[in-house]
Design a protein around this motif. Structure first.
Motif, mmCIF file in Angstrom:
data_model
loop_
_atom_site.group_PDB
_atom_site.id
_atom_site.type_symbol
_atom_site.label_atom_id
_atom_site.label_comp_id
_atom_site.label_asym_id
_atom_site.label_seq_id
_atom_site.Cartn_x
_atom_site.Cartn_y
_atom_site.Cartn_z
ATOM 1 N N SER A 192 65.316 52.882 48.490
ATOM 2 C CA SER A 192 64.873 53.379 50.019
ATOM 3 C C SER A 192 65.114 52.035 50.752
ATOM 4 N N VAL A 193 64.900 50.886 50.198
ATOM 5 C CA VAL A 193 65.093 49.680 50.634
ATOM 6 C C VAL A 193 66.583 49.513 51.124
ATOM 7 N N LEU A 194 67.656 49.888 49.830
ATOM 8 C CA LEU A 194 68.923 49.702 50.108
ATOM 9 C C LEU A 194 69.435 50.547 51.062
ATOM 10 N N PHE A 199 71.620 51.663 56.454
ATOM 11 C CA PHE A 199 71.383 52.313 57.703
ATOM 12 C C PHE A 199 71.531 51.250 58.765
ATOM 13 N N GLU A 200 70.561 50.270 58.778
ATOM 14 C CA GLU A 200 70.704 49.081 59.791
ATOM 15 C C GLU A 200 72.193 48.776 59.993
ATOM 16 N N HIS A 201 72.916 48.371 59.034
ATOM 17 C CA HIS A 201 74.092 47.987 59.044
ATOM 18 C C HIS A 201 75.258 48.820 60.035
ATOM 19 N N LEU A 202 75.116 50.413 59.454
ATOM 20 C CA LEU A 202 75.949 51.319 60.118
ATOM 21 C C LEU A 202 75.223 51.461 61.400
ATOM 22 N N TRP A 203 73.976 51.292 61.717
ATOM 23 C CA TRP A 203 73.573 51.624 63.046
ATOM 24 C C TRP A 203 74.000 50.618 64.173
ATOM 25 N N LYS A 204 73.861 49.229 63.635
ATOM 26 C CA LYS A 204 74.728 48.094 64.386
ATOM 27 C C LYS A 204 76.130 48.589 64.901
ATOM 28 N N ASN A 206 77.331 51.702 65.077
ATOM 29 C CA ASN A 206 77.481 53.150 65.815
ATOM 30 C C ASN A 206 78.253 53.894 64.778
ATOM 31 N N ASP A 207 78.058 53.741 63.527
ATOM 32 C CA ASP A 207 78.705 54.575 62.542
ATOM 33 C C ASP A 207 77.779 55.953 62.453
ATOM 34 N N PRO A 208 78.811 57.236 62.650
ATOM 35 C CA PRO A 208 78.143 58.369 62.359
ATOM 36 C C PRO A 208 77.139 58.547 61.270
ATOM 37 N N GLN A 209 77.744 57.770 59.984
ATOM 38 C CA GLN A 209 76.847 58.053 58.894
ATOM 39 C C GLN A 209 75.503 57.347 58.814
ATOM 40 N N ALA A 210 75.103 56.793 60.041
ATOM 41 C CA ALA A 210 73.906 56.006 60.024
ATOM 42 C C ALA A 210 72.832 56.954 59.854
ATOM 43 N N ALA A 211 72.925 58.068 60.585
ATOM 44 C CA ALA A 211 71.875 59.164 60.594
ATOM 45 C C ALA A 211 71.849 59.807 58.932
ATOM 46 N N ALA A 217 67.105 57.364 53.174
ATOM 47 C CA ALA A 217 65.879 56.589 53.032
ATOM 48 C C ALA A 217 64.522 57.442 53.006
ATOM 49 N N ARG A 218 64.518 58.186 54.020
ATOM 50 C CA ARG A 218 63.393 58.894 54.112
ATOM 51 C C ARG A 218 62.958 59.758 53.138
#
Length: 370
Positions: A192-194, A199-204, A206-211, A217-218
């Motif tokens: 989950s941490v990984l 997610f944090e890296h992709l969200w910054k 704006n990568d569609p794979q962040a979701a 992780a959830r």
């Protein structure tokens, strides 16, 4: 046993009586020097047999002295009763043949002489039989005592082994839980941490794979929480342990009101000590029903830094009753002693009190044994 008549004392009494009888003959008949020498010789060798274990051939000395004294003092023939008695007492009847032969052929054997010799022989044989039987009884008593000591030692070893097994079971269960938490919960939390880091890296960016990373992780966190709940659920026993188990036992007691109080941190009490405290409380409450007319029972569990103390006080019995607090309490005392503790009982004006005291391992503030 001191002061108790045994075969050796009976033999000594017979020897003294025999010498006294010869002394009376000497006084009555006036045996002169021969009688004095014979009595002195028999007295010395009798004293030696009393203090030391003399070889069997010394019986021939008694007979030789009596035969020689007979040449100067005829009543000395009665002195042959002494070696005859000693021969039968030692079980060496062959050594009595010279005395019997001489008494038979020296001349016409008189009735008093025959009675004395038969009495001496029978007395020696009977006292020897007494000695042999007492020796067998003593050997049997020693054997039973030895067997009893071995059984007590075996019982102590079994009790210690039982406690060690409980401690090992506790350690094994802790290790199993640690492995399960590490393999299941720890693995899911790490994943989950990984996933959250990805997610944090992709969200910054704006990568569609962040979701998708967030969803993974959830799911990992949900799975880890489920593993944790299952592990905790499996740890909890079907039956309450610790102080709650004692409270349940006290709550099930219906003979009279039972007040239960707890002081201290009961989580510090190891599992193997609860296995002693539970039957101790049950035994105490059972004895209340059987042997007293109590109107109330006070139960206290006190956990201090070094000991755990269970006290059960009932107001129905103010005097100790011999024989009633037997096997159950005795077995519990053995178990408590094997764990380094003790169980005591007192009867006083307040009532009858049973107290169980067990030692606790000294712990550091962090909870780990020193």
């Amino acid at each position: 046993m001191k002061g108790k008549l045994n075969a050796e004392k009976a033999a000594n009494i017979w020897r003294i009586a025999g010498l006294f009888f010869l002394a009376m003959l000497w006084i009555q008949d006036g045996g002169g020097e021969a009688g004095v020498i014979l009595l002195a010789g028999l007295g010395v060798i009798t004293l030696a047999r009393w203090r030391f274990t003399l070889p069997s051939w010394t019986l021939l000395l008694d007979q030789a002295a009596s035969i020689l004294a007979f040449l100067y003092w005829p009543p000395a023939v009665f002195a042959l009763a002494v070696p005859l008695f000693e021969s039968m007492f030692k079980g060496k009847w062959m050594f009595a043949l010279p005395a019997l032969t001489f008494a038979t052929f020296y001349g016409e054997i008189t009735l008093p002489l025959a009675v004395v010799l038969v009495y001496a022989g029978l007395s020696g044989g009977l006292i020897r039989a007494w000695k042999v039987e007492a020796g067998k009884n003593l050997e049997e008593a020693d054997r039973q005592r030895h067997d009893r000591y071995e059984l007590e030692e075996l019982k102590e070893e079994l009790l210690l082994a039982n406690i060690k097994a409980a401690q090992m079971a506790e350690i094994t269960e802790r290790n199993r839980l640690a492995r399960q938490l590490h393999d299941d919960v720890g693995h899911e939390l790490t994943a989950s941490v990984l996933a959250l880091q990805a997610f944090e890296h992709l969200w910054k960016e704006n990568d569609p794979q962040a979701a998708e990373m967030f969803t993974q992780a959830r799911e990992r966190l949900d799975k880890g929480a489920r593993y944790l709940r299952e592990t905790v659920h499996n740890i909890k026993p079907v039956k309450e342990l610790g102080a709650e188990g004692l409270r349940e036992i006290a709550g099930g007691f219906t003979a009279c009101p039972a007040q239960f109080q707890v002081y201290g941190d009961t989580s510090r009490v190891p599992v193997h000590l609860w296995s002693i405290l539970y039957p101790c409380l049950k035994e105490a409450l059972t004895n209340v029903v059987r042997h007293s007319k109590a109107e109330k029972v006070e139960i206290e569990l006190v956990v201090s830094p070094y000991i755990v103390r269970l006290s059960v006080l009932n107001d129905g019995l103010t005097e100790p009753v011999r024989g009633r607090w037997g096997i159950g309490i005795r077995n519990l005392r053995q178990r408590a002693r094997a764990a380094g503790g003790s169980i005591s009982s007192t009867a006083e004006s307040r009532g009858f009190q049973l107290v169980c005291v067990l030692p606790l391992d000294k712990e550091t503030p962090g909870g780990e044994p020193v």
